[in-house]
Design an enzyme around this catalytic site. Structure first.
Site, mmCIF file in Angstrom:
data_model
loop_
_atom_site.group_PDB
_atom_site.id
_atom_site.type_symbol
_atom_site.label_atom_id
_atom_site.label_comp_id
_atom_site.label_asym_id
_atom_site.label_seq_id
_atom_site.Cartn_x
_atom_site.Cartn_y
_atom_site.Cartn_z
ATOM 1 N N GLU A 114 14.078 20.918 -44.785
ATOM 2 C CA GLU A 114 15.267 20.456 -44.064
ATOM 3 C C GLU A 114 15.587 19.059 -44.545
ATOM 4 O O GLU A 114 14.675 18.274 -44.819
ATOM 5 C CB GLU A 114 14.985 20.385 -42.552
ATOM 6 C CG GLU A 114 15.214 21.666 -41.819
ATOM 7 C CD GLU A 114 15.000 21.517 -40.314
ATOM 8 O OE1 GLU A 114 15.179 20.420 -39.766
ATOM 9 O OE2 GLU A 114 14.631 22.524 -39.694
ATOM 10 N N ARG A 124 9.295 30.011 -24.540
ATOM 11 C CA ARG A 124 8.320 29.886 -23.458
ATOM 12 C C ARG A 124 8.801 28.843 -22.480
ATOM 13 O O ARG A 124 9.792 28.167 -22.730
ATOM 14 C CB ARG A 124 6.997 29.414 -24.049
ATOM 15 C CG ARG A 124 7.227 28.153 -24.882
ATOM 16 C CD ARG A 124 5.953 27.504 -25.338
ATOM 17 N NE ARG A 124 6.182 26.577 -26.442
ATOM 18 C CZ ARG A 124 6.515 25.308 -26.319
ATOM 19 N NH1 ARG A 124 6.696 24.781 -25.121
ATOM 20 N NH2 ARG A 124 6.702 24.544 -27.358
ATOM 21 N N ARG A 128 4.621 11.767 -19.952
ATOM 22 C CA ARG A 128 3.412 12.562 -20.185
ATOM 23 C C ARG A 128 2.230 11.601 -20.215
ATOM 24 O O ARG A 128 2.190 10.694 -21.042
ATOM 25 C CB ARG A 128 3.483 13.286 -21.526
ATOM 26 C CG ARG A 128 4.586 14.308 -21.631
ATOM 27 C CD ARG A 128 4.363 15.146 -22.885
ATOM 28 N NE ARG A 128 5.518 15.990 -23.153
ATOM 29 C CZ ARG A 128 5.507 17.012 -23.996
ATOM 30 N NH1 ARG A 128 4.404 17.305 -24.664
ATOM 31 N NH2 ARG A 128 6.582 17.742 -24.194
ATOM 32 N N GLY A 188 4.604 19.457 -33.196
ATOM 33 C CA GLY A 188 4.788 18.387 -34.180
ATOM 34 C C GLY A 188 3.884 18.502 -35.398
ATOM 35 O O GLY A 188 3.889 17.619 -36.249
ATOM 36 N N LYS A 230 6.467 14.641 -28.106
ATOM 37 C CA LYS A 230 7.219 13.985 -27.045
ATOM 38 C C LYS A 230 6.311 13.190 -26.104
ATOM 39 O O LYS A 230 5.215 13.631 -25.791
ATOM 40 C CB LYS A 230 7.965 15.057 -26.229
ATOM 41 C CG LYS A 230 8.908 15.872 -27.089
ATOM 42 C CD LYS A 230 9.231 17.207 -26.440
ATOM 43 C CE LYS A 230 10.066 18.061 -27.368
ATOM 44 N NZ LYS A 230 10.153 19.453 -26.911
HETATM 45 P P1 ADP Z 1 6.969 21.109 -25.631
HETATM 46 O O1 ADP Z 1 8.334 20.855 -26.118
HETATM 47 O O2 ADP Z 1 6.883 22.124 -24.566
HETATM 48 O O3 ADP Z 1 6.246 19.879 -25.351
HETATM 49 P P2 ADP Z 1 5.160 21.317 -27.827
HETATM 50 O O4 ADP Z 1 5.594 21.819 -29.166
HETATM 51 O O5 ADP Z 1 4.811 19.888 -27.689
HETATM 52 O O6 ADP Z 1 6.288 21.787 -26.856
HETATM 53 O O7 ADP Z 1 3.931 22.205 -27.357
HETATM 54 C C1 ADP Z 1 3.573 22.401 -26.015
HETATM 55 C C2 ADP Z 1 2.100 22.350 -25.872
HETATM 56 O O8 ADP Z 1 1.488 23.362 -26.600
HETATM 57 C C3 ADP Z 1 1.529 21.045 -26.342
HETATM 58 O O9 ADP Z 1 0.574 20.656 -25.407
HETATM 59 C C4 ADP Z 1 0.961 21.379 -27.698
HETATM 60 O O10 ADP Z 1 -0.165 20.604 -27.980
HETATM 61 C C5 ADP Z 1 0.600 22.825 -27.543
HETATM 62 N N1 ADP Z 1 0.830 23.603 -28.751
HETATM 63 C C6 ADP Z 1 1.962 23.732 -29.454
HETATM 64 N N2 ADP Z 1 1.813 24.581 -30.471
HETATM 65 C C7 ADP Z 1 0.530 25.009 -30.423
HETATM 66 C C8 ADP Z 1 -0.263 25.905 -31.192
HETATM 67 N N3 ADP Z 1 0.227 26.544 -32.239
HETATM 68 N N4 ADP Z 1 -1.532 26.113 -30.827
HETATM 69 C C9 ADP Z 1 -2.043 25.485 -29.764
HETATM 70 N N5 ADP Z 1 -1.357 24.631 -28.994
HETATM 71 C C10 ADP Z 1 -0.093 24.392 -29.311
HETATM 72 P P1 ADP Z 2 7.803 21.528 -33.474
HETATM 73 O O1 ADP Z 2 7.849 23.010 -33.500
HETATM 74 O O2 ADP Z 2 6.523 20.983 -33.981
HETATM 75 O O3 ADP Z 2 8.237 20.973 -32.168
HETATM 76 P P2 ADP Z 2 10.405 20.759 -34.523
HETATM 77 O O4 ADP Z 2 11.099 21.510 -35.591
HETATM 78 O O5 ADP Z 2 10.900 20.968 -33.140
HETATM 79 O O6 ADP Z 2 8.849 21.081 -34.605
HETATM 80 O O7 ADP Z 2 10.414 19.215 -34.873
HETATM 81 C C1 ADP Z 2 9.641 18.293 -34.142
HETATM 82 C C2 ADP Z 2 10.262 16.904 -34.228
HETATM 83 O O8 ADP Z 2 10.350 16.480 -35.588
HETATM 84 C C3 ADP Z 2 11.672 16.819 -33.707
HETATM 85 O O9 ADP Z 2 11.730 16.622 -32.321
HETATM 86 C C4 ADP Z 2 12.228 15.636 -34.482
HETATM 87 O O10 ADP Z 2 11.835 14.431 -33.900
HETATM 88 C C5 ADP Z 2 11.550 15.758 -35.823
HETATM 89 N N1 ADP Z 2 12.388 16.507 -36.776
HETATM 90 C C6 ADP Z 2 12.316 17.826 -37.062
HETATM 91 N N2 ADP Z 2 13.236 18.193 -37.997
HETATM 92 C C7 ADP Z 2 13.908 17.057 -38.326
HETATM 93 C C8 ADP Z 2 14.960 16.752 -39.261
HETATM 94 N N3 ADP Z 2 15.520 17.671 -40.042
HETATM 95 N N4 ADP Z 2 15.389 15.470 -39.310
HETATM 96 C C9 ADP Z 2 14.836 14.503 -38.543
HETATM 97 N N5 ADP Z 2 13.854 14.730 -37.672
HETATM 98 C C10 ADP Z 2 13.367 15.990 -37.544
HETATM 99 MG MG MG Z 3 10.082 21.354 -31.313
#
Ligand code: ADP
Ligand code: ADP
Ligand code: MG
Length: 459
Positions: free
Chosen positions: A200, A293, A339, A165, A237
């Site tokens: 986006e 992953r 969580r 996020g 999440k």
């Molecule tokens: P998920 O959908 O599995 O919850 P998240 O994007 O929330 O995926 O990331 C999973 C875990 O990895 C989380 O605990 C988040 O804080 C950690 N995390 C995500 N990206 C990074 C990063 N670039 N460096 C370190 N921790 C990360």
């Molecule tokens: P991350 O790699 O940090 O998980 P994501 O691209 O999966 O990033 O986006 C994380 C969250 O941000 C999504 O679960 C959604 O809630 C919000 N989000 C991302 N892109 C959009 C979009 N185009 N419009 C609305 N919400 C978005």
């Molecule tokens: Mg994501």
């Protein structure tokens, strides 16, 4: 079969991997930082190696030290868990160069999926719907302004290397663009050491729906249905469930097919997740990203599918063909995950540290708790705040919700603040009960929910 796996992670996911290895008679080597000497994963593994100081950059992210440890302890593979090095293509390559099997897709695939701007392009080519947005990376705020004008506000500026996020900024008008762009860039630099941003269009009131996939080294790809992860705070999440009750059979099938196609488009191997945004009004869905992953919330898919995803990762990495075909996947019942983070929602969710003086986890029929906590364990400030994942499983959604309420009533973690009361309040909210939460739900209702949960905390 693999014989010895180095687990390049900590916390609950390290335990999860060690447990799966044990059941398959695979030995494990844990790594730990100086701050984690008393951590449970150190105890659970066949062998443990101290890898460096508390700071993650010097320990859990120290690629050379980890590879050396794997080689010195006779490992044949490395499981990266989630976070840390799990989506680091260079690390996957380095493992391979040193004769170690990286348990995940190969570096090339991680690279293709890891640049989100690039992944969007690949998906467009594969005929998978993506949100309207920039074609690839956007160089500067002026370019972003041009593209945003075409797209129409509001837009999101997103870090191409982003995760967890972070590196995402909403922008409602051209006036905000320059500062939002600068903020997103600064966060992307700080968190991901990357300058690359893309744009986006903001999908209003979407559901976050993601599809779990499994792929072997022989081109076989299946999916294990979807998860609804719409209950988020700051794009992170908090509560997830499977299946997503809001989907029609037709959309569900389309999404599953699109996920398999997406995985094939990047030459996927191992377990992975294709994330989509779903617009419940127009019933359109859009590709968002591929997480290359095992995911935090994989457990709820395991509960409804009966498939052990981490074991499947180990079998695939051992070079075995997937025994499961799409027809073998029968999803049954409903699962929910909360969580539990060591943080104080009443103080802007600031992470909390300290010693767990007393611990009781819920149990009984249909409950699974994945956690590294024990009575006496100390939560330190260096790492992610995830402390426990409480999952419930029941024949229907309402029964799974009721079970989760009961589970959280039982859960006792003394000594640190958690978000458990907030989760409990959500479980009573009418919008949650209807199953119609979008990603706007928590931000919109947070103040009210916090007011109630504060009272709970006093009881
Ligand atoms: P998920 O959908 O599995 O919850 P998240 O994007 O929330 O995926 O990331 C999973 C875990 O990895 C989380 O605990 C988040 O804080 C950690 N995390 C995500 N990206 C990074 C990063 N670039 N460096 C370190 N921790 C990360
Ligand atoms: P991350 O790699 O940090 O998980 P994501 O691209 O999966 O990033 O986006 C994380 C969250 O941000 C999504 O679960 C959604 O809630 C919000 N989000 C991302 N892109 C959009 C979009 N185009 N419009 C609305 N919400 C978005
Ligand atoms: Mg994501």
């Amino acid at each position: 079969m693999l014989k010895r796996v180095l687990v390049a992670n900590r916390g609950e996911i390290a335990l999860r991997v060690i447990r799966a290895c044990r059941e398959l008679n695979i030995e494990t080597v844990a790594i730990y930082s100086e701050a984690d000497e008393d951590a449970l994963h150190v105890n659970f593994a066949t062998e443990a190696v101290c890898i460096g100081p508390a700071k993650a950059a010097l320990s859990y992210l120290n690629q050379d030290a980890i590879i050396t440890a794997a080689l010195l302890t006779g490992c044949d593979a490395v499981h990266p868990g989630y976070g840390f090095l799990s989506e680091n293509a260079d690390f996957a390559d380095k493992c391979a160069e040193n004769g170690l099997i990286f348990i995940g897709p190969d570096g090339e695939t991680i690279r293709k999926a890891g640049s989100k701007a690039e992944a969007r392009r690949t998906m467009v080519k594969a005929g998978i719907p993506v949100t309207p947005g920039s074609d690839g990376a956007v160089a500067n705020a002026a370019k972003a302004a041009e593209i945003a004008k075409e797209l129409g506000y509001p837009v999101l500026i997103k870090a191409s290397a982003g995760g967890g996020g972070r590196g995402i900024r909403r922008c409602d008008s051209e006036e905000e663009l320059e500062s939002a762009f600068a903020e997103a860039r600064a966060e992307s630099r700080a968190c991901f050491d990357s300058d690359e941003l893309y744009l986006e269009k903001l999908v209003l009131d979407p559901k976050h729906i993601e599809v779990q996939i499994l792929a072997d080294n022989f081109g076989n790809v299946i999916h294990l249905g979807e998860r609804d992860c719409s209950i988020q705070r700051r794009n992170q999440k908090l509560i997830e469930e499977a299946p997503a009750s809001a989907l029609s059979a037709e959309i569900r099938k389309k999404m599953g097919d699109a996920a398999v196609k997406a995985a094939k488009a990047v030459g996927y191997k191992s377990a992975g997740t294709i994330e989509f945004l779903y617009d419940p009004v127009s019933m359109d869905f859009y590709f968002m990203e591929i997480n290359t992953r095992i995911q935090v919330e994989h457990g709820i898919t395991e509960l409804i599918s009966g498939v052990d995803l981490v074991k499947q990762q180990l079998l695939i990495a051992s070079g075995l063909k997937l025994k499961l075909t799409q027809e073998d996947i029968h999803l049954k019942g409903h699962a929910i995950e909360c969580r539990i983070n060591a943080e104080d929602p009443q103080f802007d969710f600031r992470p909390d540290c300290g010693k767990v003086n007393f611990l009781h986890f819920p149990g009984g029929n249909g409950i699974r708790v994945d956690s590294m906590l024990y009575t006496g364990a100390e939560i330190k400030p260096y790492y992610d705040s995830l402390a426990a994942k409480v999952m419930t499983y029941a024949p229907t959604r309402l029964e799974a919700v009721r079970k989760m309420r009961r589970a959280l009533e039982e859960l006792t973690i003394e000594g640190i603040k958690t978000n458990a009361e907030l989760a409990y309040e959500i479980l009573y909210h009418p919008v949650f009960l209807r199953g119609t939460c979008t990603t706007a739900f928590l931000p919109e209702n947070l103040d009210e929910l916090l007011e109630f949960s504060a009272k709970l905390g006093e009881e």
